[in-house]
Design a protein around this motif. Sequence first.
Motif, PDB file in Angstrom:
ATOM      1  N   LYS A  55       0.831  -1.204   0.000  1.00  0.00           N
ATOM      2  CA  LYS A  55       0.000   0.000   0.000  1.00  0.00           C
ATOM      3  C   LYS A  55       0.868   1.258   0.000  1.00  0.00           C
ATOM      4  O   LYS A  55       0.600   2.224  -0.720  1.00  0.00           O
ATOM      5  N   ALA A  56       1.903   1.250   0.835  1.00  0.00           N
ATOM      6  CA  ALA A  56       2.789   2.410   0.921  1.00  0.00           C
ATOM      7  C   ALA A  56       3.492   2.665  -0.403  1.00  0.00           C
ATOM      8  O   ALA A  56       3.577   3.805  -0.878  1.00  0.00           O
ATOM      9  N   LEU A  57       3.999   1.618  -1.013  1.00  0.00           N
ATOM     10  CA  LEU A  57       4.709   1.772  -2.283  1.00  0.00           C
ATOM     11  C   LEU A  57       3.764   2.238  -3.396  1.00  0.00           C
ATOM     12  O   LEU A  57       4.146   3.035  -4.256  1.00  0.00           O
ATOM     13  N   LYS A  58       2.531   1.765  -3.366  1.00  0.00           N
ATOM     14  CA  LYS A  58       1.543   2.201  -4.356  1.00  0.00           C
ATOM     15  C   LYS A  58       1.236   3.687  -4.189  1.00  0.00           C
ATOM     16  O   LYS A  58       1.160   4.437  -5.176  1.00  0.00           O
ATOM     17  N   SER A  59       1.077   4.135  -2.950  1.00  0.00           N
ATOM     18  CA  SER A  59       0.821   5.556  -2.690  1.00  0.00           C
ATOM     19  C   SER A  59       2.003   6.417  -3.121  1.00  0.00           C
ATOM     20  O   SER A  59       1.830   7.488  -3.714  1.00  0.00           O
ATOM     21  N   LEU A  60       3.207   5.958  -2.818  1.00  0.00           N
ATOM     22  CA  LEU A  60       4.401   6.718  -3.188  1.00  0.00           C
ATOM     23  C   LEU A  60       4.564   6.802  -4.701  1.00  0.00           C
ATOM     24  O   LEU A  60       5.031   7.824  -5.228  1.00  0.00           O
ATOM     25  N   ALA A  61       4.160   5.763  -5.415  1.00  0.00           N
ATOM     26  CA  ALA A  61       4.245   5.799  -6.873  1.00  0.00           C
ATOM     27  C   ALA A  61       3.311   6.862  -7.452  1.00  0.00           C
ATOM     28  O   ALA A  61       3.629   7.505  -8.458  1.00  0.00           O
ATOM     29  N   ARG A  62       2.159   7.074  -6.801  1.00  0.00           N
ATOM     30  CA  ARG A  62       1.232   8.092  -7.263  1.00  0.00           C
ATOM     31  C   ARG A  62       1.717   9.486  -6.907  1.00  0.00           C
ATOM     32  O   ARG A  62       1.546  10.433  -7.682  1.00  0.00           O
ATOM     33  N   LEU A  75      12.197   5.244   0.926  1.00  0.00           N
ATOM     34  CA  LEU A  75      11.301   6.204   1.564  1.00  0.00           C
ATOM     35  C   LEU A  75      10.211   5.494   2.357  1.00  0.00           C
ATOM     36  O   LEU A  75       9.879   5.885   3.490  1.00  0.00           O
ATOM     37  N   ALA A  76       9.645   4.430   1.782  1.00  0.00           N
ATOM     38  CA  ALA A  76       8.615   3.664   2.488  1.00  0.00           C
ATOM     39  C   ALA A  76       9.182   3.035   3.759  1.00  0.00           C
ATOM     40  O   ALA A  76       8.541   3.052   4.819  1.00  0.00           O
ATOM     41  N   ARG A  77      10.384   2.484   3.669  1.00  0.00           N
ATOM     42  CA  ARG A  77      11.007   1.870   4.847  1.00  0.00           C
ATOM     43  C   ARG A  77      11.215   2.924   5.937  1.00  0.00           C
ATOM     44  O   ARG A  77      10.926   2.671   7.122  1.00  0.00           O
ATOM     45  N   ASP A  78      11.685   4.089   5.547  1.00  0.00           N
ATOM     46  CA  ASP A  78      11.886   5.170   6.520  1.00  0.00           C
ATOM     47  C   ASP A  78      10.566   5.614   7.146  1.00  0.00           C
ATOM     48  O   ASP A  78      10.520   5.996   8.323  1.00  0.00           O
ATOM     49  N   ALA A  79       9.478   5.583   6.366  1.00  0.00           N
ATOM     50  CA  ALA A  79       8.177   5.963   6.895  1.00  0.00           C
ATOM     51  C   ALA A  79       7.707   4.983   7.970  1.00  0.00           C
ATOM     52  O   ALA A  79       7.169   5.385   9.012  1.00  0.00           O
ATOM     53  N   PHE A  80       7.912   3.691   7.749  1.00  0.00           N
ATOM     54  CA  PHE A  80       7.566   2.681   8.749  1.00  0.00           C
ATOM     55  C   PHE A  80       8.397   2.902  10.015  1.00  0.00           C
ATOM     56  O   PHE A  80       7.880   2.811  11.134  1.00  0.00           O
ATOM     57  N   ARG A  81       9.674   3.157   9.841  1.00  0.00           N
ATOM     58  CA  ARG A  81      10.570   3.353  10.982  1.00  0.00           C
ATOM     59  C   ARG A  81      10.182   4.602  11.769  1.00  0.00           C
ATOM     60  O   ARG A  81      10.151   4.593  13.006  1.00  0.00           O
ATOM     61  N   HIS A  82       9.872   5.671  11.044  1.00  0.00           N
ATOM     62  CA  HIS A  82       9.474   6.912  11.728  1.00  0.00           C
ATOM     63  C   HIS A  82       8.187   6.722  12.515  1.00  0.00           C
ATOM     64  O   HIS A  82       8.079   7.149  13.675  1.00  0.00           O
ATOM     65  N   LEU A  83       7.175   6.096  11.892  1.00  0.00           N
ATOM     66  CA  LEU A  83       5.886   5.942  12.551  1.00  0.00           C
ATOM     67  C   LEU A  83       6.012   5.124  13.828  1.00  0.00           C
ATOM     68  O   LEU A  83       5.434   5.481  14.869  1.00  0.00           O
ATOM     69  N   GLY A 129      -2.386  17.065  10.037  1.00  0.00           N
ATOM     70  CA  GLY A 129      -2.510  15.774   9.383  1.00  0.00           C
ATOM     71  C   GLY A 129      -1.679  14.754  10.125  1.00  0.00           C
ATOM     72  O   GLY A 129      -1.033  15.066  11.141  1.00  0.00           O
ATOM     73  N   HIS A 130      -1.670  13.544   9.622  1.00  0.00           N
ATOM     74  CA  HIS A 130      -0.872  12.471  10.225  1.00  0.00           C
ATOM     75  C   HIS A 130       0.584  12.623   9.759  1.00  0.00           C
ATOM     76  O   HIS A 130       1.150  11.756   9.103  1.00  0.00           O
ATOM     77  N   VAL A 131       1.142  13.764  10.122  1.00  0.00           N
ATOM     78  CA  VAL A 131       2.482  14.176   9.703  1.00  0.00           C
ATOM     79  C   VAL A 131       3.354  14.302  10.943  1.00  0.00           C
ATOM     80  O   VAL A 131       2.917  14.881  11.947  1.00  0.00           O
ATOM     81  N   ALA A 285       9.244  16.599   4.439  1.00  0.00           N
ATOM     82  CA  ALA A 285       9.801  15.389   5.075  1.00  0.00           C
ATOM     83  C   ALA A 285       8.883  14.227   4.747  1.00  0.00           C
ATOM     84  O   ALA A 285       8.086  13.788   5.588  1.00  0.00           O
ATOM     85  N   PRO A 286       8.944  13.710   3.518  1.00  0.00           N
ATOM     86  CA  PRO A 286       7.978  12.678   3.098  1.00  0.00           C
ATOM     87  C   PRO A 286       8.044  11.392   3.908  1.00  0.00           C
ATOM     88  O   PRO A 286       7.059  10.641   3.928  1.00  0.00           O
ATOM     89  N   GLU A 287       9.142  11.117   4.568  1.00  0.00           N
ATOM     90  CA  GLU A 287       9.214   9.898   5.389  1.00  0.00           C
ATOM     91  C   GLU A 287       8.384  10.024   6.666  1.00  0.00           C
ATOM     92  O   GLU A 287       8.217   9.042   7.398  1.00  0.00           O
ATOM     93  N   GLN A 288       7.836  11.218   6.914  1.00  0.00           N
ATOM     94  CA  GLN A 288       7.073  11.435   8.141  1.00  0.00           C
ATOM     95  C   GLN A 288       5.564  11.435   7.906  1.00  0.00           C
ATOM     96  O   GLN A 288       4.805  12.017   8.687  1.00  0.00           O
ATOM     97  N   TRP A 289       5.116  10.777   6.858  1.00  0.00           N
ATOM     98  CA  TRP A 289       3.673  10.652   6.621  1.00  0.00           C
ATOM     99  C   TRP A 289       3.294   9.182   6.526  1.00  0.00           C
ATOM    100  O   TRP A 289       4.147   8.326   6.285  1.00  0.00           O
ATOM    101  N   VAL A 290       2.004   8.875   6.671  1.00  0.00           N
ATOM    102  CA  VAL A 290       1.515   7.493   6.720  1.00  0.00           C
ATOM    103  C   VAL A 290       1.156   7.010   5.310  1.00  0.00           C
ATOM    104  O   VAL A 290      -0.014   6.918   4.942  1.00  0.00           O
TER     105      VAL A 290
END
Length: 317
Positions: A55-62, A75-83, A129-131, A285-290
Motif C-alpha cells: 500500500k505504501a509503495l503504491k501511494s508513493l508511486a502516485r 522512503l517507504a522503509r523510513d516511513a515505517f521506521r518513523h511511525l 494531518g498524520h504528519v 519530510a515525506p518519510e514522516q507521513w503514513v
Amino acid sequence: MERPPLTKRLKRYLRYLLIAGMLRLLQFLPLGTARALGMTLGGWAYALAGGERRKALKSLARAFPDRTDAERDALARDAFRHLAAAALEVASSRALEAGLESLVSWPDEDRRVLEAALAKGKGVVFVSGHVGNWELLARRVARAGYPSQSIAKETSDPRLTALVEDFRAKGGVRSIWRGQEGAARAMLRALRSGEILGILIDQDTKVQSVFVPFFGELAATPRAAADLALRTGAAVVVGFCQRDGEGYRLTMEEVPHPDATEREAAVQALTAALSQRIEAAIRRAPEQWVWMHQRWKTRPPQDVPPALAGAPSAPAR
C-alpha cells in the motif's frame, strides 16, 4: 445494534489486553531507547507486513512518479521506521512528561500565530494531518496552557476507546469522539468558548468530504474543518510537529477565510487551501507521513469541474 460474533469479540479483547499491557511496560522507557526500539520495530514491520508495504509503495508511486523504485522503497522503509519510533516516544509517558518541552521546540514566531488567532475571540479550528508526531503536537499545545480539544475517531472496541481517551487525558489532551452522541454540539461549544479545536483532515474516511487536489490528484478530504470555521467565524490555523534531529519542531500558519460568498464554494476553497498546506509539510519530510493509508481510495464523480481537477499541486516550502 447487533452484537459481534464471539470470535471477533475475543479478538478485540485480546487486542485490548495487548495494547494496555504494552502501554504499561513502555511508559518506563527513556525517550532515546523508545526511539531506537521504534526504529528497529518499524524496520521489521516493513519487512514482514507485506500488505501494508505494498500500500505504501503504491501511494508513493502516485505521489512521486519521477522517483526510482529504489528511492520509493527506501522512503517507504523510513516511513515505517518513523511511525513506529513516534508511537513509542508517545508511549514512553514518564520520560515524555518530564521532557516534553525540550523534545518539542515551539519557536516564538509560531506561538504568536496561535495567540493572534485566539485573540480574535471566536475560537480556533486547528488543522493538521498524520504528519510527524500529531500526538505530541496536541500535548505540547495543551501543556502550554492553551484551552484545546481534539476531534478523534472512536475505535471499534469501547474499552480501547476509553484506554486511548485516558492516555491522552493524562497528557492534557481532551478528546471529542466524533461518532458519539452530542459530538457536534461539543465542537461548536468549544469554539464559542474561545478554545482550540484540533482536527486531522488528511485521510479518506467515511465522513462528509469534498474532492480537492492532493499531490496532483483529487482526493476525498473531510470538510468538517471548513464547515466549522465558516459557521462560527473561528480563525483557522494549520500546524505540524515534525521531527528535527533528536526532537521535533512546531510550525504554525493562519489560513484566511476565502472570499467566496457562496457557502459550498467557500468550503471547497478553504479545504483545498488546507490540503495544500498539508501536502507542503509532507513534501518537506515525506518519510514522516503514513503512506500505507489509501489516500485516493474514493474516486470523484465524473462531473468534477475541469478547473478543480487540474488545480496545481502544492509546492514544497
